[in-house]
Design a protein around this motif. Structure first.
Motif, PDB file in Angstrom:
ATOM      1  N   LEU A 129     -10.659   9.222   4.035  1.00 10.79           N
ATOM      2  CA  LEU A 129      -9.962   7.959   4.230  1.00 10.79           C
ATOM      3  C   LEU A 129      -9.218   7.543   2.959  1.00 10.79           C
ATOM      4  O   LEU A 129      -8.070   7.080   3.018  1.00 10.79           O
ATOM      5  CB  LEU A 129     -10.955   6.874   4.644  1.00 10.79           C
ATOM      6  N   ALA A 130      -9.869   7.696   1.814  1.00  6.83           N
ATOM      7  CA  ALA A 130      -9.217   7.352   0.552  1.00  6.83           C
ATOM      8  C   ALA A 130      -8.033   8.272   0.283  1.00  6.83           C
ATOM      9  O   ALA A 130      -7.014   7.841  -0.268  1.00  6.83           O
ATOM     10  CB  ALA A 130     -10.221   7.446  -0.597  1.00  6.83           C
ATOM     11  N   LEU A 131      -8.148   9.537   0.684  1.00  7.95           N
ATOM     12  CA  LEU A 131      -7.040  10.476   0.529  1.00  7.95           C
ATOM     13  C   LEU A 131      -5.820  10.019   1.319  1.00  7.95           C
ATOM     14  O   LEU A 131      -4.697  10.024   0.824  1.00  7.95           O
ATOM     15  CB  LEU A 131      -7.485  11.862   0.989  1.00  7.95           C
ATOM     16  N   GLY A 132      -6.038   9.597   2.572  1.00  8.15           N
ATOM     17  CA  GLY A 132      -4.933   9.088   3.381  1.00  8.15           C
ATOM     18  C   GLY A 132      -4.308   7.851   2.776  1.00  8.15           C
ATOM     19  O   GLY A 132      -3.075   7.710   2.740  1.00  8.15           O
ATOM     20  N   LEU A 133      -5.138   6.943   2.274  1.00  6.79           N
ATOM     21  CA  LEU A 133      -4.620   5.734   1.625  1.00  6.79           C
ATOM     22  C   LEU A 133      -3.814   6.089   0.373  1.00  6.79           C
ATOM     23  O   LEU A 133      -2.764   5.485   0.103  1.00  6.79           O
ATOM     24  CB  LEU A 133      -5.774   4.811   1.244  1.00  6.79           C
ATOM     25  N   ALA A 134      -4.314   7.057  -0.393  1.00  4.96           N
ATOM     26  CA  ALA A 134      -3.623   7.438  -1.629  1.00  4.96           C
ATOM     27  C   ALA A 134      -2.262   8.055  -1.325  1.00  4.96           C
ATOM     28  O   ALA A 134      -1.283   7.790  -2.032  1.00  4.96           O
ATOM     29  CB  ALA A 134      -4.484   8.417  -2.426  1.00  4.96           C
ATOM     30  N   VAL A 135      -2.188   8.880  -0.278  1.00  2.78           N
ATOM     31  CA  VAL A 135      -0.911   9.484   0.108  1.00  2.78           C
ATOM     32  C   VAL A 135       0.093   8.405   0.499  1.00  2.78           C
ATOM     33  O   VAL A 135       1.252   8.419   0.081  1.00  2.78           O
ATOM     34  CB  VAL A 135      -1.118  10.491   1.260  1.00  2.78           C
ATOM     35  N   ILE A 136      -0.360   7.451   1.308  1.00  2.00           N
ATOM     36  CA  ILE A 136       0.532   6.385   1.779  1.00  2.00           C
ATOM     37  C   ILE A 136       0.967   5.488   0.622  1.00  2.00           C
ATOM     38  O   ILE A 136       2.152   5.167   0.477  1.00  2.00           O
ATOM     39  CB  ILE A 136      -0.155   5.557   2.875  1.00  2.00           C
ATOM     40  N   PHE A 137       0.026   5.106  -0.221  1.00  2.00           N
ATOM     41  CA  PHE A 137       0.391   4.234  -1.339  1.00  2.00           C
ATOM     42  C   PHE A 137       1.290   4.962  -2.321  1.00  2.00           C
ATOM     43  O   PHE A 137       2.258   4.393  -2.845  1.00  2.00           O
ATOM     44  CB  PHE A 137      -0.861   3.735  -2.054  1.00  2.00           C
ATOM     45  N   MET A 174       3.418   7.376  -1.767  1.00  5.12           N
ATOM     46  CA  MET A 174       4.758   7.638  -1.245  1.00  5.12           C
ATOM     47  C   MET A 174       5.531   6.360  -0.971  1.00  5.12           C
ATOM     48  O   MET A 174       6.723   6.275  -1.226  1.00  5.12           O
ATOM     49  CB  MET A 174       4.644   8.452   0.046  1.00  5.12           C
ATOM     50  N   LEU A 175       4.836   5.334  -0.417  1.00  2.00           N
ATOM     51  CA  LEU A 175       5.527   4.130   0.035  1.00  2.00           C
ATOM     52  C   LEU A 175       5.233   2.910  -0.827  1.00  2.00           C
ATOM     53  O   LEU A 175       5.944   1.910  -0.746  1.00  2.00           O
ATOM     54  CB  LEU A 175       5.143   3.791   1.484  1.00  2.00           C
ATOM     55  N   GLY A 176       4.141   2.965  -1.614  1.00  2.00           N
ATOM     56  CA  GLY A 176       3.721   1.773  -2.343  1.00  2.00           C
ATOM     57  C   GLY A 176       3.138   0.717  -1.439  1.00  2.00           C
ATOM     58  O   GLY A 176       3.098  -0.463  -1.783  1.00  2.00           O
ATOM     59  N   THR A 191       7.550  10.093  -5.137  1.00  2.00           N
ATOM     60  CA  THR A 191       6.540   9.074  -5.404  1.00  2.00           C
ATOM     61  C   THR A 191       6.722   8.464  -6.784  1.00  2.00           C
ATOM     62  O   THR A 191       6.671   7.245  -6.954  1.00  2.00           O
ATOM     63  CB  THR A 191       5.130   9.689  -5.293  1.00  2.00           C
ATOM     64  N   GLU A 192       6.967   9.327  -7.787  1.00  2.47           N
ATOM     65  CA  GLU A 192       7.002   8.860  -9.162  1.00  2.47           C
ATOM     66  C   GLU A 192       8.392   8.390  -9.601  1.00  2.47           C
ATOM     67  O   GLU A 192       8.513   7.419 -10.339  1.00  2.47           O
ATOM     68  CB  GLU A 192       6.512   9.985 -10.083  1.00  2.47           C
ATOM     69  N   ARG A 193       9.457   9.084  -9.149  1.00  2.00           N
ATOM     70  CA  ARG A 193      10.820   8.734  -9.565  1.00  2.00           C
ATOM     71  C   ARG A 193      11.763   8.806  -8.365  1.00  2.00           C
ATOM     72  O   ARG A 193      12.587   9.721  -8.265  1.00  2.00           O
ATOM     73  CB  ARG A 193      11.300   9.684 -10.674  1.00  2.00           C
ATOM     74  N   GLY A 217     -10.897   5.410  -8.110  1.00  2.00           N
ATOM     75  CA  GLY A 217     -10.262   6.697  -8.371  1.00  2.00           C
ATOM     76  C   GLY A 217      -8.890   6.574  -9.004  1.00  2.00           C
ATOM     77  O   GLY A 217      -8.480   7.427  -9.787  1.00  2.00           O
ATOM     78  N   GLY A 218      -8.175   5.506  -8.667  1.00  2.00           N
ATOM     79  CA  GLY A 218      -6.825   5.304  -9.184  1.00  2.00           C
ATOM     80  C   GLY A 218      -5.835   5.261  -8.045  1.00  2.00           C
ATOM     81  O   GLY A 218      -5.722   6.219  -7.272  1.00  2.00           O
ATOM     82  N   LEU A 219      -5.117   4.151  -7.898  1.00  2.00           N
ATOM     83  CA  LEU A 219      -4.163   4.001  -6.810  1.00  2.00           C
ATOM     84  C   LEU A 219      -3.108   5.098  -6.854  1.00  2.00           C
ATOM     85  O   LEU A 219      -2.446   5.308  -7.869  1.00  2.00           O
ATOM     86  CB  LEU A 219      -3.488   2.626  -6.887  1.00  2.00           C
ATOM     87  N   GLY A 220      -2.962   5.813  -5.728  1.00  2.00           N
ATOM     88  CA  GLY A 220      -1.972   6.869  -5.650  1.00  2.00           C
ATOM     89  C   GLY A 220      -2.434   8.213  -6.182  1.00  2.00           C
ATOM     90  O   GLY A 220      -1.708   9.200  -6.075  1.00  2.00           O
ATOM     91  N   SER A 221      -3.647   8.292  -6.739  1.00  2.52           N
ATOM     92  CA  SER A 221      -4.154   9.550  -7.281  1.00  2.52           C
ATOM     93  C   SER A 221      -4.920  10.308  -6.196  1.00  2.52           C
ATOM     94  O   SER A 221      -5.962   9.845  -5.728  1.00  2.52           O
ATOM     95  CB  SER A 221      -5.071   9.288  -8.484  1.00  2.52           C
ATOM     96  N   ILE A 222      -4.412  11.488  -5.809  1.00  4.27           N
ATOM     97  CA  ILE A 222      -5.066  12.304  -4.796  1.00  4.27           C
ATOM     98  C   ILE A 222      -6.428  12.781  -5.298  1.00  4.27           C
ATOM     99  O   ILE A 222      -7.461  12.602  -4.645  1.00  4.27           O
ATOM    100  CB  ILE A 222      -4.189  13.516  -4.422  1.00  4.27           C
TER     101      ILE A 222
END
Length: 284
Positions: free
Chosen positions: A17-25, A27-29, A167-169, A227-232
């Motif tokens: 679940l956290a992995l899915g949230l990290a991917v979404i955050f 990519m989209l913020g 995601t980053e730039r 874990g860190g927002l956006g960190s897989i």
């Protein structure tokens, strides 16, 4: 040892679940508060396929995440994208309202009573010192494979390079001639599919009811923050670690077992606001 296995199995759901949230955050913020509702829909999807159409568990494990992934991509196209230019708080409120809507629709149709789902594996695995249900062992193995596969795709493939760059730039990525927008809906759908996949895995182990996602999503948000927002890598590592720590706390310090994750989150925020594996520059 049994408590360690219990913690790792519980952590596997938190990690996916956290992995899915990290991917979404990443990519989209977008902080997707509806993630728990999609997890619930995954479990209910497996339950309905079995009771209404006689579709077995293994088919549901493949079909339900795909269906929810397509639904998630549609949600991004129709709803999330319209608010992308506004403050992120608007999309947070939108996904919060969507979660309430999905929960109430399911609750109106099926009530709040938990629905049973028979485990596809009834055997046990002998580890010498103790035996453990084969299904839980399978869940742990599948979650490890899924998390590793997602990490490899995002770190070793051209698609992963594009996604990480976007995601980053995002502006620099567009300047290089890459259409970032075409990847947004699929990645949101992929994050939703991960939640649905976790829901199908949870159906034989946990009570299938409309509130099962709402009870879990707060803990998942704490895991993502730790874990860190956006960190897989951070989300997956924190998911398994929190599951293990909670299980051991339940054994040795039962009074703290329900709150220790939030104590850890507060400590991490005070010490390292970006999370254990997050990027500090994102918060400056």
């Amino acid at each position: 040892m049994q408590h360690i296995f219990n913690g790792l199995v519980s952590g596997s759901f938190l990690a996916m679940l956290a992995l899915g949230l990290a991917v979404i955050f990443g990519m989209l913020g977008v902080v997707n508060f509806a993630h728990g509702a999609f997890y619930m829909l995954g479990a209910f999807g497996a339950y309905l396929l079995l009771t209404e159409w006689g579709v077995n568990y293994w088919v549901a494990l493949a079909a339900v995440p795909v269906a929810l992934g397509l639904f998630g991509a549609l949600v991004e196209r129709v709803l999330i994208r319209r608010l992308s230019a506004l403050d992120p708080l608007y999309n947070f409120l939108l996904t919060f309202g969507l979660a309430l809507l999905l929960q109430d629709l399911v609750r109106r149709e099926y009530g709040v009573q938990s629905q049973p789902y028979t485990s596809p594996l009834t055997a046990t695995v002998d580890f010498g010192l103790f035996t453990y249900p084969a299904y839980q062992v399978m869940v742990l193995g599948i979650s490890l494979v899924v998390c590793l596969a997602v990490w490899l795709v995002l770190s070793k493939t051209r698609l992963g390079v594009i996604v990480r760059a976007a995601t980053e730039r995002p502006e620099l990525t567009r300047a290089l001639g890459i259409d970032v927008g075409r990847y947004v809906a699929p990645m949101f759908g992929f994050g939703v599919a991960l939640a649905g996949f976790a829901g199908v895995l949870a159906a034989p182990m946990r009570a299938v009811n409309p509130l099962m996602g709402g009870d879990l999503i707060i803990t998942v948000f704490a895991v993502v923050v730790i874990g860190g927002l956006g960190s897989i890598f951070g989300s997956v590592t924190a998911g398994f670690a929190i599951g293990l720590i909670t299980a051991l706390a339940n054994l040795y310090v039962p009074t703290l077992s329900q709150t220790i994750v939030f104590i850890l989150m507060a400590a991490v925020l005070l010490w390292r606001p970006a999370g254990l594996f997050g990027r500090e520059e994102a918060f400056t």
